[in-house]
Scaffold this motif. Structure first.
Motif, mmCIF file in Angstrom:
data_model
loop_
_atom_site.group_PDB
_atom_site.id
_atom_site.type_symbol
_atom_site.label_atom_id
_atom_site.label_comp_id
_atom_site.label_asym_id
_atom_site.label_seq_id
_atom_site.Cartn_x
_atom_site.Cartn_y
_atom_site.Cartn_z
ATOM 1 N N TYR A 120 23.584 4.648 -1.642
ATOM 2 C CA TYR A 120 24.056 3.871 -0.410
ATOM 3 C C TYR A 120 24.048 4.196 1.372
ATOM 4 O O TYR A 120 23.778 3.896 2.023
ATOM 5 N N ILE A 121 24.155 6.005 1.293
ATOM 6 C CA ILE A 121 23.808 6.779 2.596
ATOM 7 C C ILE A 121 22.779 6.931 2.292
ATOM 8 O O ILE A 121 22.364 7.049 3.730
ATOM 9 N N VAL A 122 21.811 6.730 1.988
ATOM 10 C CA VAL A 122 19.954 7.565 1.781
ATOM 11 C C VAL A 122 19.513 6.271 2.332
ATOM 12 O O VAL A 122 18.601 6.370 2.875
ATOM 13 N N THR A 123 19.238 5.423 1.247
ATOM 14 C CA THR A 123 18.282 4.212 1.335
ATOM 15 C C THR A 123 18.009 3.882 2.398
ATOM 16 O O THR A 123 16.976 3.480 3.077
ATOM 17 N N PRO A 124 18.894 3.172 3.931
ATOM 18 C CA PRO A 124 18.481 2.518 4.645
ATOM 19 C C PRO A 124 17.136 3.362 5.435
ATOM 20 O O PRO A 124 17.060 2.866 6.391
ATOM 21 N N TYR A 125 18.010 4.929 5.196
ATOM 22 C CA TYR A 125 16.894 5.278 5.991
ATOM 23 C C TYR A 125 15.697 5.743 5.636
ATOM 24 O O TYR A 125 14.321 6.047 5.739
ATOM 25 N N VAL A 126 15.692 5.311 3.975
ATOM 26 C CA VAL A 126 14.217 5.973 3.224
ATOM 27 C C VAL A 126 12.981 4.642 3.019
ATOM 28 O O VAL A 126 12.024 4.677 3.899
ATOM 29 N N VAL A 127 14.431 3.631 3.159
ATOM 30 C CA VAL A 127 13.764 2.133 4.009
ATOM 31 C C VAL A 127 12.619 2.163 4.632
ATOM 32 O O VAL A 127 11.269 1.304 4.925
ATOM 33 N N ARG A 128 12.731 2.714 5.883
ATOM 34 C CA ARG A 128 12.485 2.559 7.183
ATOM 35 C C ARG A 128 10.951 3.347 7.168
ATOM 36 O O ARG A 128 10.178 3.331 7.864
ATOM 37 N N LEU A 129 11.652 4.720 6.592
ATOM 38 C CA LEU A 129 9.360 5.537 6.122
ATOM 39 C C LEU A 129 8.784 4.456 5.034
ATOM 40 O O LEU A 129 7.637 5.483 4.366
ATOM 41 N N ARG A 130 9.106 3.381 4.763
ATOM 42 C CA ARG A 130 8.293 2.564 4.147
ATOM 43 C C ARG A 130 6.874 3.197 3.756
ATOM 44 O O ARG A 130 5.740 3.419 2.426
ATOM 45 N N GLY A 131 5.748 2.976 4.298
ATOM 46 C CA GLY A 131 4.864 3.784 4.348
ATOM 47 C C GLY A 131 4.693 5.586 4.599
ATOM 48 O O GLY A 131 3.810 5.590 4.771
#
Length: 137
Positions: A120-131
């Motif tokens: 829950y903590i990490v996912t919002p940041y990883v989603v921003r790095l999609r490409g």
């Protein structure tokens, strides 16, 4: 959000498989036959990956209250179960050897709650790095 009985049934069956898998953890070594070990390996080959997939499917961003709730539940159970295990080994509760006080080292089955908090903590940041995320060895 409306509940979907199909997902509820899948989660219910997965919980049953978790209980059976945990029972077989010790039993599979008590008998000479390969049946219990085969059932154990079969259950563990799919039930945790399915739990992880379902957790990802139901993930919702910006649920800070959910992170706090999961971490609180994790802390309570870590302290209770870890301290119970420490008592079972005959070690003093108020020592550095008390497993329950090590909040960054989940005791046995509590790893899943701990990983959900990290998820829950990490996912919002990883989603921003999609490409930009490259997975390589």
């Amino acid at each position: 959000m409306n509940r979907n009985p199909w997902f509820d049934n899948i989660k219910g069956f997965l919980v049953i498989f978790v209980v059976i898998g945990h029972m077989l953890t010790d039993l599979r070594f008590d008998y000479d036959g390969k049946l219990l070990e085969t059932v154990y390996l079969l259950i563990y080959s799919f039930h945790m990956p399915l739990f992880i997939i379902l957790s990802g499917y139901f993930f919702r961003e910006n649920k800070y209250l959910r992170v706090i709730q999961l971490f609180a539940v994790y802390c309570v159970w870590q302290i209770l179960i870890g301290s119970w295990a420490t008592l079972g080994e005959g070690l003093p509760l108020l020592s550095g050897e008390n497993i329950g006080t090590h909040l960054l080292r989940p005791y046995w089955a509590l790893w899943y709650l701990f990983v959900m908090v990290v998820w829950y903590i990490v996912t919002p940041y990883v989603v921003r790095l999609r490409g930009y995320v490259w997975f390589g060895l």
